[in-house]
Design a protein around this motif. Structure first.
Motif, PDB file in Angstrom:
ATOM      1  N   GLY A  30       0.816  -1.192   0.148  1.00 34.11           N
ATOM      2  CA  GLY A  30       0.135   0.056  -0.234  1.00 34.11           C
ATOM      3  C   GLY A  30       0.804   1.307   0.183  1.00 34.11           C
ATOM      4  O   GLY A  30       0.586   2.293  -0.865  1.00 34.11           O
ATOM      5  N   ILE A  31       1.896   1.357   0.927  1.00 36.54           N
ATOM      6  CA  ILE A  31       2.830   2.419   0.699  1.00 36.54           C
ATOM      7  C   ILE A  31       3.448   2.571  -0.540  1.00 36.54           C
ATOM      8  O   ILE A  31       3.723   3.730  -0.959  1.00 36.54           O
ATOM      9  N   PHE A  32       3.618   1.353  -1.249  1.00 33.31           N
ATOM     10  CA  PHE A  32       4.461   1.528  -2.283  1.00 33.31           C
ATOM     11  C   PHE A  32       3.419   2.206  -3.358  1.00 33.31           C
ATOM     12  O   PHE A  32       3.752   3.221  -4.336  1.00 33.31           O
ATOM     13  N   TYR A  33       2.187   1.857  -3.608  1.00 39.87           N
ATOM     14  CA  TYR A  33       1.104   2.184  -4.507  1.00 39.87           C
ATOM     15  C   TYR A  33       0.784   3.665  -4.162  1.00 39.87           C
ATOM     16  O   TYR A  33       0.269   4.180  -5.073  1.00 39.87           O
ATOM     17  N   SER A  34       0.999   4.058  -3.086  1.00 43.01           N
ATOM     18  CA  SER A  34       0.740   5.417  -2.668  1.00 43.01           C
ATOM     19  C   SER A  34       1.654   6.493  -3.197  1.00 43.01           C
ATOM     20  O   SER A  34       1.011   7.780  -3.494  1.00 43.01           O
ATOM     21  N   PHE A  35       2.558   6.036  -3.871  1.00 45.10           N
ATOM     22  CA  PHE A  35       3.513   6.907  -4.820  1.00 45.10           C
ATOM     23  C   PHE A  35       3.222   6.605  -6.330  1.00 45.10           C
ATOM     24  O   PHE A  35       3.980   7.204  -7.125  1.00 45.10           O
ATOM     25  N   PHE A 255      -7.414   3.831  -5.517  1.00 47.26           N
ATOM     26  CA  PHE A 255      -6.412   2.902  -4.632  1.00 47.26           C
ATOM     27  C   PHE A 255      -5.150   3.706  -4.383  1.00 47.26           C
ATOM     28  O   PHE A 255      -4.716   3.686  -3.064  1.00 47.26           O
ATOM     29  N   ALA A 256      -4.508   3.984  -5.213  1.00 42.81           N
ATOM     30  CA  ALA A 256      -3.287   4.879  -4.771  1.00 42.81           C
ATOM     31  C   ALA A 256      -3.538   6.038  -3.894  1.00 42.81           C
ATOM     32  O   ALA A 256      -2.709   6.177  -2.948  1.00 42.81           O
ATOM     33  N   TYR A 257      -4.608   7.102  -4.480  1.00 39.12           N
ATOM     34  CA  TYR A 257      -4.727   8.199  -3.522  1.00 39.12           C
ATOM     35  C   TYR A 257      -5.135   7.800  -2.292  1.00 39.12           C
ATOM     36  O   TYR A 257      -4.750   8.607  -1.209  1.00 39.12           O
ATOM     37  N   GLN A 258      -6.029   6.781  -2.076  1.00 38.28           N
ATOM     38  CA  GLN A 258      -6.534   6.571  -0.844  1.00 38.28           C
ATOM     39  C   GLN A 258      -5.362   5.987   0.033  1.00 38.28           C
ATOM     40  O   GLN A 258      -5.427   5.641   1.307  1.00 38.28           O
ATOM     41  N   SER A 259      -4.480   5.127  -0.579  1.00 36.82           N
ATOM     42  CA  SER A 259      -3.435   4.398   0.157  1.00 36.82           C
ATOM     43  C   SER A 259      -2.428   5.506   0.821  1.00 36.82           C
ATOM     44  O   SER A 259      -2.147   5.410   1.774  1.00 36.82           O
TER      45      SER A 259
END
Length: 287
Positions: A30-35, A255-259
């Motif tokens: 999740g941290i990875f996809y947040s970027f 997904f990325a934004y909410q991550s």
């Protein structure tokens, strides 16, 4: 001795692997996809800190944070007041003491969603019907349908269910206090309030700290009660951060934004918990 240590290590490995697969790895993912700009499907590209910056510009996220903290602060205060009062009452010499302790703990073992749906029926149908029959205007209204009052219903349900666990912790603290202290205070002419502020509260201060931190953390993560009672409505008036992250991430293609929002939220919860611990522990030392 080495063989025994190896045996303990081997027993811990399966648990560690399961914890890593179902907890640590998804968190790191999740941290990875947040970027990135990943929507939960398809291709993705790195966007750096764009998601994190946009969270602070998002009015819907800001409203959700304000509601969540308002709910958590009020619920934490109420649950600790009621829990302490109930614990003091149960710790006194009354009949059916053990039975009452079991009764007060029952709400905690019930499913939050089931309890939420039951209270949804009570607030939506039972209370309004009773209010109309009794001529009580306030009860005649479904508070869950009012944007200004819906949060009150969620607080009632959350506090009612959380009181049980906090009461048990306070009871554990109260049984450590010697009766000799109260007898000595009575001989000196101390009243009920003087005994509470000078004996009871200082000696259960560590349990107060634990309850405050756990309650605040739990209420900041409120989700099930809102899903069962209001679904975040009316409108977005009772939308918590957890619900916003869930809906945006799994239903809204964010997904990325909410991550990124989840990472920020995690950091906030950790900071709040640490500040609480530092402040309350310092207060314990000053007793």
């Amino acid at each position: 001795m080495n063989k025994k240590n190896n045996a303990f290590l081997l027993m811990a490995v399966p648990g560690f692997i399961l914890f890593f697969i179902f907890h640590t790895y998804p968190a790191l993912q999740g941290i990875f996809y947040s970027f990135t700009d990943w929507k939960g499907y398809g291709n993705w590209n790195f966007v750096g800190l764009k998601n994190y910056i946009n969270v602070f510009k998002d009015d819907r996220a800001l409203d959700a944070y304000i509601f969540t903290f308002k709910f958590a602060i009020i619920s934490t205060i109420l649950v600790n007041i009621f829990s302490l009062l109930i614990a003091i009452g149960l710790n006194s010499k009354i009949k059916f003491q053990k039975t009452l302790r079991a009764v007060f703990f029952l709400p905690y073992i019930l499913s939050i969603l089931i309890v939420g749906f039951i209270f949804n029926f009570i607030f939506t149908h039972l209370l309004p019907t009773m209010g109309q029959n009794l001529g009580i205007e306030f009860l005649s209204k479904n508070i869950l349908g009012d944007p200004n009052l819906a949060w009150v219903g969620i607080v009632i349900v959350a506090v009612w269910q959380a009181v049980a666990f906090n009461t048990i912790l306070y009871l554990a603290g109260l049984v450590t206090i010697s009766e000799d202290l109260y007898e000595a205070a009575s001989i000196d002419g101390a009243g009920i309030w003087r005994k509470f502020w000078s004996i009871t509260f200082p000696l259960i201060a560590p349990f107060f700290t634990i309850n405050m931190v756990l309650a605040m953390k739990g209420f900041l993560m409120v989700f099930d009660q809102i899903v069962a009672l209001t679904g975040g409505g009316p409108g977005k008036s009772t939308e918590s951060i957890s619900l916003l992250i869930y809906r945006g991430g799994f239903e809204g293609g964010q997904f990325a934004y909410q991550s990124a929002n989840a990472v920020i939220y995690f950091i906030i919860i950790v900071v709040v918990s640490v500040i609480q611990l530092r402040f309350l522990e310092r207060r314990e030392g000053g007793q």
